[in-house]
Motif scaffolding. Structure first.
Motif, PDB file in Angstrom:
ATOM      1  N   GLY A 153      54.569  15.842 -28.622  1.00 29.19           N
ATOM      2  CA  GLY A 153      55.988  16.175 -28.686  1.00 29.19           C
ATOM      3  C   GLY A 153      56.218  17.642 -28.989  1.00 29.19           C
ATOM      4  O   GLY A 153      57.207  18.239 -28.529  1.00 29.19           O
ATOM      5  N   ILE A 154      55.300  18.254 -29.757  1.00 30.45           N
ATOM      6  CA  ILE A 154      55.422  19.674 -30.096  1.00 30.45           C
ATOM      7  C   ILE A 154      55.331  20.523 -28.844  1.00 30.45           C
ATOM      8  O   ILE A 154      56.174  21.398 -28.593  1.00 30.45           O
ATOM      9  CB  ILE A 154      54.324  20.076 -31.107  1.00 30.45           C
ATOM     10  N   ASP A 170      61.514  31.303 -31.331  1.00 29.28           N
ATOM     11  CA  ASP A 170      62.395  30.154 -31.522  1.00 29.28           C
ATOM     12  C   ASP A 170      61.782  28.898 -30.914  1.00 29.28           C
ATOM     13  O   ASP A 170      61.876  27.807 -31.500  1.00 29.28           O
ATOM     14  CB  ASP A 170      63.760  30.417 -30.887  1.00 29.28           C
ATOM     15  N   CYS A 171      61.150  29.021 -29.753  1.00 31.51           N
ATOM     16  CA  CYS A 171      60.512  27.866 -29.103  1.00 31.51           C
ATOM     17  C   CYS A 171      59.464  27.243 -30.014  1.00 31.51           C
ATOM     18  O   CYS A 171      59.427  26.023 -30.213  1.00 31.51           O
ATOM     19  CB  CYS A 171      59.853  28.296 -27.789  1.00 31.51           C
ATOM     20  N   ALA A 172      58.585  28.080 -30.567  1.00 29.72           N
ATOM     21  CA  ALA A 172      57.515  27.580 -31.427  1.00 29.72           C
ATOM     22  C   ALA A 172      58.073  26.995 -32.718  1.00 29.72           C
ATOM     23  O   ALA A 172      57.620  25.939 -33.183  1.00 29.72           O
ATOM     24  CB  ALA A 172      56.532  28.704 -31.734  1.00 29.72           C
ATOM     25  N   SER A 173      59.063  27.664 -33.308  1.00 29.50           N
ATOM     26  CA  SER A 173      59.628  27.211 -34.579  1.00 29.50           C
ATOM     27  C   SER A 173      60.346  25.874 -34.433  1.00 29.50           C
ATOM     28  O   SER A 173      60.294  25.029 -35.339  1.00 29.50           O
ATOM     29  CB  SER A 173      60.586  28.266 -35.138  1.00 29.50           C
ATOM     30  N   ILE A 174      61.025  25.679 -33.314  1.00 29.48           N
ATOM     31  CA  ILE A 174      61.722  24.407 -33.080  1.00 29.48           C
ATOM     32  C   ILE A 174      60.725  23.315 -32.707  1.00 29.48           C
ATOM     33  O   ILE A 174      60.806  22.185 -33.195  1.00 29.48           O
ATOM     34  CB  ILE A 174      62.773  24.571 -31.968  1.00 29.48           C
ATOM     35  N   ALA A 175      59.758  23.652 -31.876  1.00 28.02           N
ATOM     36  CA  ALA A 175      58.800  22.656 -31.391  1.00 28.02           C
ATOM     37  C   ALA A 175      57.987  22.045 -32.523  1.00 28.02           C
ATOM     38  O   ALA A 175      57.709  20.845 -32.522  1.00 28.02           O
ATOM     39  CB  ALA A 175      57.866  23.283 -30.363  1.00 28.02           C
ATOM     40  N   ILE A 176      57.630  22.844 -33.528  1.00 30.53           N
ATOM     41  CA  ILE A 176      56.773  22.350 -34.604  1.00 30.53           C
ATOM     42  C   ILE A 176      57.465  21.272 -35.434  1.00 30.53           C
ATOM     43  O   ILE A 176      56.801  20.517 -36.162  1.00 30.53           O
ATOM     44  CB  ILE A 176      56.311  23.520 -35.511  1.00 30.53           C
ATOM     45  N   ILE A 177      58.791  21.156 -35.312  1.00 27.65           N
ATOM     46  CA  ILE A 177      59.520  20.078 -35.995  1.00 27.65           C
ATOM     47  C   ILE A 177      58.967  18.726 -35.558  1.00 27.65           C
ATOM     48  O   ILE A 177      58.957  17.762 -36.330  1.00 27.65           O
ATOM     49  CB  ILE A 177      61.031  20.169 -35.695  1.00 27.65           C
ATOM     50  N   GLY A 178      58.466  18.649 -34.313  1.00 30.59           N
ATOM     51  CA  GLY A 178      57.933  17.396 -33.791  1.00 30.59           C
ATOM     52  C   GLY A 178      56.733  16.883 -34.551  1.00 30.59           C
ATOM     53  O   GLY A 178      56.382  15.702 -34.442  1.00 30.59           O
ATOM     54  N   GLY A 179      56.078  17.741 -35.339  1.00 30.50           N
ATOM     55  CA  GLY A 179      54.953  17.296 -36.140  1.00 30.50           C
ATOM     56  C   GLY A 179      55.377  16.527 -37.379  1.00 30.50           C
ATOM     57  O   GLY A 179      54.532  15.939 -38.063  1.00 30.50           O
ATOM     58  N   ALA A 180      56.670  16.534 -37.685  1.00 31.39           N
ATOM     59  CA  ALA A 180      57.221  15.835 -38.861  1.00 31.39           C
ATOM     60  C   ALA A 180      56.522  16.264 -40.140  1.00 31.39           C
ATOM     61  O   ALA A 180      56.189  15.449 -40.992  1.00 31.39           O
ATOM     62  CB  ALA A 180      57.125  14.313 -38.681  1.00 31.39           C
ATOM     63  N   ASP A 181      56.298  17.562 -40.270  1.00 27.68           N
ATOM     64  CA  ASP A 181      55.645  18.103 -41.460  1.00 27.68           C
ATOM     65  C   ASP A 181      56.446  19.314 -41.917  1.00 27.68           C
ATOM     66  O   ASP A 181      56.401  20.367 -41.275  1.00 27.68           O
ATOM     67  CB  ASP A 181      54.203  18.492 -41.129  1.00 27.68           C
ATOM     68  N   GLY A 182      57.157  19.173 -43.027  1.00 30.40           N
ATOM     69  CA  GLY A 182      58.023  20.243 -43.508  1.00 30.40           C
ATOM     70  C   GLY A 182      57.306  21.537 -43.819  1.00 30.40           C
ATOM     71  O   GLY A 182      57.702  22.600 -43.319  1.00 30.40           O
TER      72      GLY A 182
END
Length: 413
Positions: A153-154, A170-182
């Motif tokens: 998903g990332i 911005d792409c990388a910062s938003i995409a990493i949300i998919g890892g579900a790790d704050g």
């Protein structure tokens, strides 16, 4: 009369310099909205239990940073400075003026240095490692595949955000949300985003922790839509016992392999595995307790409050934040789906011995995602205990999200 006039002038000056006056200045209404939003997040943390350990500090940091004239956080201090130098050639060096921050910054500026210098997230990973049992993963190495698949998903979201003409950061910062790790989301965004970026560390963190808290709501419909009743009813056998030697070798081996393959992932993975080695060594009880409790709690407070400080009104009350929330849920949903789809493939290959539901636990929401796998499985077979099987992909997801962060940083930087 002169004394009275002087007194009235003093009162007028105090009124003009008060925070109340700031609410009536240009853009002051945005501060009011942000303070109200902070109240909403406080309510969700306290009343609803949505990731309270970090959401409550983040929401209070949001309150502090949006109080007019409080001077606790200065976003302009975090702009990169261009320094023209002539060495062996002509270079243009970009840096943050930390001396200025130390001399003139507010309390939250000083504490935020721990985020920007990438100190807090690795220390959080140290505490996570000291609390994690990698036994289920070692007992079932194929769980690594499920943890890796859930990071899909990332990368799908990274490509999708690029198609929408967002900046690489911005792409990388938003995409990493998919890892579900704050902490991983904060780590990546703090390295890539500046105050000139469309988004901030705070908006990325808000999205990440919001979706982590919503795991019980987001995941079950996806799990049921992608699996059949027969697949959800698979009862898996007991995991084999894991020796102490295996648990001691594992963190050292993982650190060596990942740090050599993806050096940019070393800070997160290295501290995660160091914390786990302390735990499994059996001879560092004092250090383990400190990493699990005092250190973890202190860093969590500093991290949450300072990340909340970056949520200025212009970053949250914007279309860009709406895109972060939308793409964030897409990234998380795709990660869940990718884990389940690989689980279905493994179900077929194993002759129906692997329950695809454990693939959804490949996201790094420990242990909530594993519990959801257990819960959905028991809806079909009440005596089915998938928790330990799901913990394998779950802790693999922690490693996988750190590796994905390293890959994104290597791509963007």
């Amino acid at each position: 009369m002169a004394i009275i006039q002087s007194f009235l002038d003093t009162l007028a000056q105090l009124a003009q310099e008060s925070g109340f006056a700031g609410f009536f200045a240009d853009g002051g209404w945005k501060n009011i909205i942000m303070i109200l939003i902070s109240f909403v997040f406080m309510y969700l943390a306290v009343a609803k239990g949505f990731e309270p350990l970090l959401l409550l500090p983040i929401s209070f940091g949001m309150l502090l940073t949006n109080l007019p004239f409080a001077e606790m956080y200065h976003p302009e201090f975090w702009n990169y400075v261009d320094d023209f130098k002539e060495d062996a050639g002509t270079v243009n060096d970009h840096y943050i003026d930390y001396q200025r921050i130390l001399e003139h910054g507010g309390l939250l500026d000083i504490l935020y240095m721990g985020v920007k210098l990438q100190i807090y997230p690795p220390l959080i990973f140290l505490g996570i490692g000291a609390m994690t049992d990698f036994g289920p993963l070692i007992a079932s190495p194929k769980s690594f595949l499920l943890g890796a698949a859930a990071q899909g998903g990332i990368f799908f979201t990274f490509v999708g955000a690029a198609i929408l003409n967002m900046s690489a950061a911005d792409c990388a910062s938003i995409a990493i949300i998919g890892g579900a790790d704050g902490p991983t989301s904060i780590y990546v965004s703090s390295k890539l985003l500046t105050t000139n970026s469309a988004n901030s560390v705070g908006t990325i963190a808000l999205a990440a922790y919001t979706y982590m808290a919503l795991v019980p709501i987001i995941q079950p419909p996806i799990m049921k839509a992608l699996t059949t009743k027969k697949e959800r009813s698979v009862v898996m056998g007991q995991l084999r016992p894991v020796s102490r030697l295996e648990k001691l070798i594992f963190p050292v081996l993982v650190t060596l392999i990942i740090a050599l393959m993806i050096p940019s992932a070393a800070p997160l993975v290295g501290m995660l595995m160091f914390g786990n080695l302390l735990k499994e060594s059996g001879c560092c009880d004092r250090l383990v307790k400190t990493a699990q409790n005092e250190l973890m709690n202190i860093i969590t407070i500093f991290l949450g409050v300072t990340v909340g400080a970056t949520t200025q009104a212009d970053k949250v009350i914007s279309l860009d934040f709406g895109k972060v929330m939308l793409l964030g849920v897409v990234a998380f949903s795709l990660g869940t789906a990718c884990g389940i789809l690989l689980g279905k493939l493994m179900y077929v290959v194993s002759g129906g011995k692997i329950n695809p539901l454990i693939g959804s636990a490949g996201v790094s929401a420990v242990p909530m995602a594993a519990r959801i796998s257990q819960k959905v499985g028991q809806e079909e077979v009440p005596t089915n205990y998938l928790l330990m099987h799901a913990m394998g992909p779950n802790v693999a997801g922690v490693i996988g999200s750190a590796v994905a962060a390293g890959v994104l940083l290597a791509i963007v930087k």
